[in-house]
Enzyme design. Structure first.
Site, PDB file in Angstrom:
ATOM      1  N   HIS A 194       0.849  -1.195   0.000  1.00 33.54           N
ATOM      2  CA  HIS A 194       0.000   0.000   0.000  1.00 33.54           C
ATOM      3  C   HIS A 194       0.875   1.230   0.000  1.00 33.54           C
ATOM      4  O   HIS A 194       2.052   1.193   0.391  1.00 33.54           O
ATOM      5  CB  HIS A 194      -0.949   0.012   1.204  1.00 33.54           C
ATOM      6  CG  HIS A 194      -0.270   0.324   2.515  1.00 33.54           C
ATOM      7  ND1 HIS A 194      -0.148   1.603   3.015  1.00 33.54           N
ATOM      8  CD2 HIS A 194       0.332  -0.479   3.427  1.00 33.54           C
ATOM      9  CE1 HIS A 194       0.478   1.573   4.169  1.00 33.54           C
ATOM     10  NE2 HIS A 194       0.800   0.324   4.444  1.00 33.54           N
ATOM     11  N   CYS A 195       0.316   2.353  -0.468  1.00 33.85           N
ATOM     12  CA  CYS A 195       0.999   3.639  -0.391  1.00 33.85           C
ATOM     13  C   CYS A 195       0.186   4.529   0.537  1.00 33.85           C
ATOM     14  O   CYS A 195      -0.497   4.038   1.429  1.00 33.85           O
ATOM     15  CB  CYS A 195       1.172   4.252  -1.783  1.00 33.85           C
ATOM     16  SG  CYS A 195      -0.362   4.524  -2.679  1.00 33.85           S
ATOM     17  N   ALA A 196       0.210   5.834   0.326  1.00 31.72           N
ATOM     18  CA  ALA A 196      -0.458   6.751   1.249  1.00 31.72           C
ATOM     19  C   ALA A 196      -1.972   6.590   1.253  1.00 31.72           C
ATOM     20  O   ALA A 196      -2.621   6.763   2.288  1.00 31.72           O
ATOM     21  CB  ALA A 196      -0.087   8.196   0.905  1.00 31.72           C
TER      22      ALA A 196
END
Length: 468
Positions: free
Chosen positions: A25-27
């Protein structure tokens, strides 16, 4: 939000946990690489409460959740760890049609390397920005120990970034991250740094010259080194006797990579970075309006295609390392504000109270620098607001370029991080940045309002949402 239930609903609509190859996942996004993308039920996933939108890009199925994506990721991670039959083998349905192209793989790789580093880079950058603010108000003694400590603390992430990138790249290229970090360390070892500063001729094996390059704050050389090391390590693993593999494999890999890194791969990456820096320098000197204009207008496209980390972070880090500033940041700043302005304009005309609250919330979040909720949940949904945001971002970015607005430290761009545009040597920089923010918001808001009044489709959609 019941993230455990949401995680199960998502798994049910992507072919189950056995269809997952990799996940991260990212932000704001859950990023999943699937064995068979044809099993995605995109419509059902986007209808789930808590899901803002989704997109298949760079070989990944990206589900936009928002800033609480880490909670969803934790639930999916727990489910995957509990699965007895989890493995990384491709299913029989995985064929060339479903495999991402080479360009997509490159973008995914670069994005995957830099995304985990953002908290460290941002923390260091904001410390540097805090120091600038304290200096402006004479709130800190520049000759004192506190100032000195905070100064080198703020520089740490950038100076030692080859090590951070080495660790992250090692995870991406499937090599032991501590062995990879060791390769990053040799580039900035004090002895090698001293050799470089002296400039005396250095040779390995008595006849092969070593390029004396300053690798601190560089990212391209170490990425190439870890990529090459991953192949060397796999080959060494095949030829090492099992009984000796524990210590012989890392030893042989490292011994091979030391000369390769300092004589061949490192210099190639360094020269490539220098060439990239020269291009950026020429653009920022002779055509300084181009970068803010391009990224002001097209940042939504970069975000939608997943290129916003892969393309911009290496460019920004190179520019800041070479010049102490970058001009991409203001483009993203006005683009983020434009997304917020468009969403807030839509919120004004929303009929459903719950929908109105969600739209306003996504618009406010965009003003703070996180645009995915507004981008996918509002502006793309109603189409014309996206066009308004692109136009407003482009015009404001062009103005920012003409005014030569510079981002002095690397950090996400939004209202909360506006101090990163404080230039101690040019106080107008911050004023001009704020001016461009105001222009971007007003233009986006007005254009969206005009589109709403003239476009029956938007009015009909807002009317439909009233009954949901």
């Amino acid at each position: 939000m019941d993230y455990k239930r949401l995680s199960q609903d998502i798994l049910d609509n992507i072919g189950g946990k056995e269809n997952i190859d990799k996940y991260t996942h990212c932000a704001t996004r859950l990023r999943i690489t699937l064995k068979d993308p044809n099993k995605i039920n995109k419509e059902a996933i986007e209808d789930l409460n808590g899901v803002i939108g989704s997109v298949y890009s760079s070989g990944q199925y990206q589900i936009i959740i928002g800033q609480n994506v880490s909670k969803l990721y934790s639930e999916i991670d727990q489910t995957m760890k509990n699965a007895k039959n989890l493995n990384n083998e491709r299913s029989n349905s995985d064929n060339d049609k479903n495999k991402p192209g080479k360009f997509s793989k490159v973008l995914d790789t670069i994005s995957g390397i830099f995304t985990p580093l953002l908290p460290a880079i941002t923390a260091a950058a904001m410390v540097k920005t805090l120091l600038i603010i304290l200096e402006l108000f004479n709130a800190i003694n520049k000759s004192g120990d506190t100032y000195k400590i905070l100064t080198f603390a703020g520089d740490t992430a950038f100076y030692f970034i080859p090590i951070l990138v080495a660790f992250s790249a090692s995870l991406k290229f499937n090599i032991n991250p501590y062995l990879g970090s060791l390769m990053g360390m040799i580039l900035i070892h004090p002895t090698f740094v001293e050799m470089t500063s002296k400039g005396d001729s250095v040779e390995m094996f008595g006849f092969i010259p070593v390029t004396l390059a300053n690798y601190s704050s560089t990212v391209i050389p170490i990425i190439l080194i870890i990529w090459a090391a991953s192949y060397i390590d796999k080959y060494v693993d095949k030829i090492c006797p099992e009984a000796l593999k524990f210590f012989l494999r890392p030893l042989v890999t490292f011994l091979i990579m030391v000369p390769l890194s300092l004589i061949v791969i490192g210099p190639i990456g360094y020269w490539f970075g220098q060439g990239l820096g020269l291009i950026l320098s020429n653009l920022q000197t002779n055509a300084f309006w181009i970068l803010p204009f391009v990224f002001g207008a097209l940042s939504p496209i970069f975000i939608m295609t997943g290129m916003h980390y892969a393309v911009t972070i290496p460019l920004v880090l190179q520019s800041i390392a070479d010049h102490g500033f970058d001009m991409l940041g203001v483009g993203f700043l006005v683009a983020n504000i434009a997304q917020g302005g468009a969403a807030i304009a839509i919120g004004r005309y929303a009929k459903n109270k719950k929908q109105k609250g969600l739209i306003y919330s996504s618009g406010f979040t965009a003003l703070l620098g996180v645009t995915e909720p507004a981008l996918y949940g509002v502006n793309l949904k109603y189409k014309k607001p996206m066009l308004a945001a692109i136009i407003a971002g482009g015009i404001s970015g062009l103005l920012a370029g003409i005014l030569n607005v510079k981002r002095m430290s690397f950090a996400p761009t939004g209202l909360t991080t506006i101090p990163i545009f404080i230039d101690p040597n040019r106080y107008q920089n911050l004023i001009f940045a704020i001016l461009c923010i105001i222009l971007s918001f007003i233009l986006s808001y007005i254009l969206t309002t005009i589109f709403i009044h003239k476009d029956k489709d938007i009015k009909n959609k807002l009317e439909e949402d009233k009954n949901e």
